[in-house]
Design an enzyme around this catalytic site. Sequence first.
Site, PDB file in Angstrom:
ATOM      1  N   SER A  92       0.842  -1.204   0.000  1.00 37.53           N
ATOM      2  CA  SER A  92       0.000   0.000   0.000  1.00 37.53           C
ATOM      3  C   SER A  92       0.875   1.251   0.000  1.00 37.53           C
ATOM      4  O   SER A  92       1.630   1.483   0.949  1.00 37.53           O
ATOM      5  CB  SER A  92      -0.898   0.012   1.240  1.00 37.53           C
ATOM      6  OG  SER A  92      -1.491   1.293   1.368  1.00 37.53           O
TER       7      SER A  92
ATOM      8  N   HIS B 202      -1.323  -1.171  -4.141  1.00 35.29           N
ATOM      9  CA  HIS B 202      -2.602  -0.724  -3.550  1.00 35.29           C
ATOM     10  C   HIS B 202      -2.518   0.778  -3.314  1.00 35.29           C
ATOM     11  O   HIS B 202      -1.557   1.272  -2.701  1.00 35.29           O
ATOM     12  CB  HIS B 202      -2.827  -1.470  -2.235  1.00 35.29           C
ATOM     13  CG  HIS B 202      -4.151  -1.225  -1.599  1.00 35.29           C
ATOM     14  ND1 HIS B 202      -5.316  -1.838  -2.007  1.00 35.29           N
ATOM     15  CD2 HIS B 202      -4.499  -0.411  -0.570  1.00 35.29           C
ATOM     16  CE1 HIS B 202      -6.318  -1.430  -1.241  1.00 35.29           C
ATOM     17  NE2 HIS B 202      -5.859  -0.565  -0.354  1.00 35.29           N
TER      18      HIS B 202
ATOM     19  N   ASP C 164      -4.391   3.951  -1.741  1.00 37.76           N
ATOM     20  CA  ASP C 164      -5.463   4.361  -0.819  1.00 37.76           C
ATOM     21  C   ASP C 164      -5.840   5.819  -1.034  1.00 37.76           C
ATOM     22  O   ASP C 164      -5.040   6.714  -0.761  1.00 37.76           O
ATOM     23  CB  ASP C 164      -4.987   4.185   0.627  1.00 37.76           C
ATOM     24  CG  ASP C 164      -4.973   2.727   1.015  1.00 37.76           C
ATOM     25  OD1 ASP C 164      -3.931   2.247   1.509  1.00 37.76           O
ATOM     26  OD2 ASP C 164      -5.997   2.064   0.807  1.00 37.76           O
TER      27      ASP C 164
ATOM     28  N   MET D 204      -8.143   8.877   0.032  1.00 38.65           N
ATOM     29  CA  MET D 204      -8.960   9.312   1.172  1.00 38.65           C
ATOM     30  C   MET D 204      -9.375  10.766   0.973  1.00 38.65           C
ATOM     31  O   MET D 204      -8.531  11.609   0.639  1.00 38.65           O
ATOM     32  CB  MET D 204      -8.150   9.175   2.463  1.00 38.65           C
ATOM     33  CG  MET D 204      -7.697   7.753   2.696  1.00 38.65           C
ATOM     34  SD  MET D 204      -6.682   7.641   4.185  1.00 38.65           S
ATOM     35  CE  MET D 204      -6.261   5.911   4.112  1.00 38.65           C
TER      36      MET D 204
ATOM     37  N   HIS E  60      -8.216   1.998  -4.066  1.00 37.67           N
ATOM     38  CA  HIS E  60      -9.182   1.837  -2.969  1.00 37.67           C
ATOM     39  C   HIS E  60      -9.768   3.206  -2.638  1.00 37.67           C
ATOM     40  O   HIS E  60      -9.095   4.032  -2.014  1.00 37.67           O
ATOM     41  CB  HIS E  60      -8.449   1.225  -1.778  1.00 37.67           C
ATOM     42  CG  HIS E  60      -9.301   1.048  -0.562  1.00 37.67           C
ATOM     43  ND1 HIS E  60      -8.748   0.710   0.656  1.00 37.67           N
ATOM     44  CD2 HIS E  60     -10.623   1.160  -0.350  1.00 37.67           C
ATOM     45  CE1 HIS E  60      -9.707   0.625   1.557  1.00 37.67           C
ATOM     46  NE2 HIS E  60     -10.849   0.886   0.973  1.00 37.67           N
TER      47      HIS E  60
ATOM     48  N   MET F 280     -11.726   5.491  -0.526  1.00 40.75           N
ATOM     49  CA  MET F 280     -12.374   5.743   0.757  1.00 40.75           C
ATOM     50  C   MET F 280     -12.926   7.161   0.682  1.00 40.75           C
ATOM     51  O   MET F 280     -12.390   8.113   1.287  1.00 40.75           O
ATOM     52  CB  MET F 280     -11.371   5.578   1.914  1.00 40.75           C
ATOM     53  CG  MET F 280     -10.983   4.117   2.128  1.00 40.75           C
ATOM     54  SD  MET F 280      -9.474   3.874   3.040  1.00 40.75           S
ATOM     55  CE  MET F 280      -8.299   3.971   1.697  1.00 40.75           C
TER      56      MET F 280
ATOM     57  N   MET G 147     -12.120  -5.299   5.188  1.00 41.54           N
ATOM     58  CA  MET G 147     -11.207  -4.401   5.911  1.00 41.54           C
ATOM     59  C   MET G 147     -10.904  -5.017   7.275  1.00 41.54           C
ATOM     60  O   MET G 147     -11.815  -5.447   7.989  1.00 41.54           O
ATOM     61  CB  MET G 147     -11.853  -3.025   6.094  1.00 41.54           C
ATOM     62  CG  MET G 147     -11.962  -2.207   4.806  1.00 41.54           C
ATOM     63  SD  MET G 147     -10.377  -1.884   4.024  1.00 41.54           S
ATOM     64  CE  MET G 147      -9.616  -0.821   5.240  1.00 41.54           C
TER      65      MET G 147
ATOM     66  N   ASP H 139      -7.094  -5.999   4.217  1.00 45.62           N
ATOM     67  CA  ASP H 139      -6.408  -4.710   4.145  1.00 45.62           C
ATOM     68  C   ASP H 139      -6.398  -4.056   5.521  1.00 45.62           C
ATOM     69  O   ASP H 139      -7.443  -3.704   6.055  1.00 45.62           O
ATOM     70  CB  ASP H 139      -7.190  -3.838   3.154  1.00 45.62           C
ATOM     71  CG  ASP H 139      -6.606  -2.478   2.978  1.00 45.62           C
ATOM     72  OD1 ASP H 139      -7.246  -1.655   2.292  1.00 45.62           O
ATOM     73  OD2 ASP H 139      -5.516  -2.228   3.506  1.00 45.62           O
TER      74      ASP H 139
HETATM   75  C1  DX5 Z   1      -6.313   2.004   5.639  1.00 45.78           C
HETATM   76  C2  DX5 Z   1      -5.866   1.566   4.247  1.00 45.78           C
HETATM   77  C3  DX5 Z   1      -4.904   0.410   4.287  1.00 45.78           C
HETATM   78  C4  DX5 Z   1      -3.643   0.756   4.981  1.00 45.78           C
HETATM   79  C5  DX5 Z   1      -2.827  -0.483   5.208  1.00 45.78           C
HETATM   80  O1  DX5 Z   1      -7.407   2.873   5.509  1.00 45.78           O
HETATM   81  O2  DX5 Z   1      -6.988   1.160   3.498  1.00 45.78           O
HETATM   82  O3  DX5 Z   1      -4.595   0.020   2.942  1.00 45.78           O
HETATM   83  O4  DX5 Z   1      -2.903   1.656   4.195  1.00 45.78           O
HETATM   84  O5  DX5 Z   1      -1.697  -0.068   5.922  1.00 45.78           O
HETATM   85  P1  DX5 Z   1      -1.022  -1.036   7.019  1.00 45.78           P
HETATM   86  O6  DX5 Z   1      -0.642  -2.265   6.240  1.00 45.78           O
HETATM   87  O7  DX5 Z   1       0.138  -0.239   7.500  1.00 45.78           O
HETATM   88  O8  DX5 Z   1      -2.059  -1.295   8.050  1.00 45.78           O
HETATM   89 ZN    ZN Z   2      -6.646   0.213   1.409  1.00 50.23          ZN
END
Ligand code: DX5
Ligand code: ZN
Length: 228
Positions: A6, A31, A33, A35, A65, A67, A136, A174
């Site tokens: 990620s 991956h 992320d 946000m 992903h 969010m 999740m 994840d």
């Molecule tokens: C959290 C993300 C995850 C996160 C994983 O909202 O969706 O992908 O980055 O990070 P680690 O592996 O450090 O928990």
């Molecule tokens: Zn994620």
Amino acid sequence: MIIAPSLLASDFTRFGKEAARAAKSGAEWLHLDIMDGQFVPNISFGPAVVAAVRPHAKNIFFDVHLMCGQPEILLEPFVKAGADQIIVHVELGDKVPQLLWKIKSLGKKVGLAVNPPTSINAALPYLDKLDLLLVMTVNPGFGGQSFIHECLPKIQQADAWRREKKLNYRLEVDGGINNQTVADCAHAGADTFVAGTALFSKRNMGAAVAKMRKIAHAHDPALADLKV
Ligand code: DX5
Ligand code: ZN
């Protein structure tokens, strides 16, 4: 088994180099992320960053992903930026059918994520439309959190439905995935593992990816059946 570092856990001053590091590590996916500060209490990066890192990691699958509270306005920008798959959250309720349809109509793989407090039953109506179901294992918004073990039965249930209904969506986990929790998740039926801190914190990401994949394989129930 697929390992997906990620980018959220990477060095934000060197996105291109970090994406290249992941692509060279032997990981199949990156991956990403996204946000928006609304759906989760954090803001990460947007389509411009994804487009910027794309040429640095040509041979790796971009697992985006979202969010975000309004992913409908972001689908085309992320497809243009180089997304290969887009994951939206089942918590978006009535928006979900249209979102899944739109991602598919854009020619990309379709993923649906379920947060820890949300029942896995919420995903049931959509299973036959998915390329990937993401359970999740932390509450979304930040990397480096601790794994929530109460999510394991949700992975088992999602795996059972996949077998019973003869579906072939990938089962991704994840959040808090490391060499200990990857074993539990693989044993529960997961086959795709997002890891941020556990992989980007390592100087030799290739070795870390290979180790994590080896542990996942060793705990794959399908292989265990073959061993008997
Ligand atoms: C959290 C993300 C995850 C996160 C994983 O909202 O969706 O992908 O980055 O990070 P680690 O592996 O450090 O928990
Ligand atoms: Zn994620």
